[in-house]
Design a protein around this motif. Structure first.
Motif, PDB file in Angstrom:
ATOM      1  N   VAL A  60     110.494  40.524 110.357  1.00  0.00           N
ATOM      2  CA  VAL A  60     111.054  41.210 109.196  1.00  0.00           C
ATOM      3  C   VAL A  60     110.341  42.546 108.971  1.00  0.00           C
ATOM      4  O   VAL A  60     110.962  43.566 108.658  1.00  0.00           O
ATOM      5  N   ARG A  63     111.676  45.180 111.323  1.00  0.00           N
ATOM      6  CA  ARG A  63     113.011  45.683 110.985  1.00  0.00           C
ATOM      7  C   ARG A  63     113.003  46.555 109.730  1.00  0.00           C
ATOM      8  O   ARG A  63     113.693  47.565 109.655  1.00  0.00           O
ATOM      9  N   ARG A  64     112.221  46.138 108.714  1.00  0.00           N
ATOM     10  CA  ARG A  64     112.311  46.785 107.407  1.00  0.00           C
ATOM     11  C   ARG A  64     111.107  47.652 107.045  1.00  0.00           C
ATOM     12  O   ARG A  64     111.157  48.452 106.106  1.00  0.00           O
ATOM     13  N   GLU A  66     108.503  46.490 105.706  1.00  0.00           N
ATOM     14  CA  GLU A  66     107.924  45.883 104.507  1.00  0.00           C
ATOM     15  C   GLU A  66     107.494  44.455 104.827  1.00  0.00           C
ATOM     16  O   GLU A  66     108.141  43.762 105.622  1.00  0.00           O
ATOM     17  N   HIS A  68     107.156  40.605 104.219  1.00  0.00           N
ATOM     18  CA  HIS A  68     107.809  39.487 103.552  1.00  0.00           C
ATOM     19  C   HIS A  68     107.145  38.181 104.014  1.00  0.00           C
ATOM     20  O   HIS A  68     106.629  38.099 105.142  1.00  0.00           O
TER      21      HIS A  68
END
Length: 288
Positions: A60, A63-64, A66, A68
């Motif tokens: 994650v 991809r972002r 950030e 998580h």
């Protein structure tokens, strides 16, 4: 009555079905509304200071950009309480309603233990509530079976016992077995705390539902709980009217429980218990 080893073996692969009840704290077998460390993935949420780094998801972040953390379903044991009406009216029938109810209670208790739940039994008899230890694990089933074998039907006033159990419940499932005669289920007896699910089982005898007609006769009837006696002319018309009123009473009872948000089932004391455990209880939603 101790259930047969064959039925217990069948139940060892089952568990009691819970609807909307929420399990209390503690690691176990029921999915709760909480999320946290566990076995079954549920969702992601943004990282917060203090979160366990082991649950950070690198994919994650890639991809972002950030952080998580992964969340999992938390499984917890349910609290199951099985309440049996030990009023004098339960001593009626062939097979006897109380003996039949204790057999059903033993089987349901074992299913609860096999499913990882904590199970406690209670019997309302002689004007007070008799309460068993709360146990967990199928190895403790004999404790409940032996305790239940010592209970005897006597007296009346089951509504008081029902109110006590529902009022003190702390979440989970309550199974109440009764013939629900008289005022056993007034509307004010069905109120319960949030998170408490009630499965009401109406235990009936075949003689109550379909009494035999042997020609007109004068009989004296006696209420087993109140002691009130009255004379009754048993002719074909009276028996027919009785059957109509009995069916109407049972439907009114069903409607009362459904309006209160409870599940309601009928189990007659001449039930084929082997077939019920293997097939009917799953269709009826008792087992899963």
């Amino acid at each position: 009555m101790t259930p047969s080893p064959a039925l217990l073996q069948e139940l060892s692969r089952s568990r009691l079905r819970l609807g909307g009840s929420t399990a209390p704290a503690g690691t176990g077998e029921r999915r709760s509304r909480q999320k946290g460390p566990g076995m079954e993935f549920a969702d992601y949420r943004p990282y917060e200071a203090g979160d366990d780094f082991r649950y950070l998801d690198a994919a994650v972040f890639a991809r972002r950009g950030e952080h998580h953390v992964r969340q999992y379903e938390v499984h917890r044991p349910a609290r199951v309480t099985i309440l049996i009406d030990g009023s004098a009216s339960m001593a009626f029938g062939e097979p006897e309603k109380f003996a039949f109810a204790t057999t059903l209670a033993s089987l349901m208790a074992f299913a609860g233990l096999a499913g990882g739940d904590g199970v406690q039994m209670a019997v309302w008899s002689a004007g007070r509530l008799h309460i068993s230890p709360r146990v967990s694990g199928v190895g403790r089933a004999a404790t409940l079976f032996e305790w239940l074998a010592r209970q005897k039907p006597s007296g009346g006033g089951f509504a008081r016992g029902l109110r006590q159990v529902l009022g003190s419940a702390q979440g989970g499932l309550i199974i109440a077995l009764s013939d629900w005669m008289g005022e056993a289920a007034p509307a004010n007896a069905l109120s319960r705390p949030a998170g408490v699910e009630l499965l009401a089982i109406a235990v009936g005898a075949p003689q109550e539902e379909d009494p035999e007609f042997n020609g007109q006769s004068e009989v004296r009837l006696r209420d087993g709980e109140s002691g009130i006696e009255f004379d009754f002319t048993a002719d074909r018309a009276a028996i027919g009217e009785y059957k109509t009123l009995y069916r109407q009473w049972r439907e009114d009872l069903r409607s009362r429980f459904l309006r209160a948000g409870c599940r309601f089932l009928v189990q007659r004391s001449d039930l084929d218990i082997d077939r019920a455990v293997r097939t009917e209880w799953r269709v009826q939603g008792i087992l899963e």
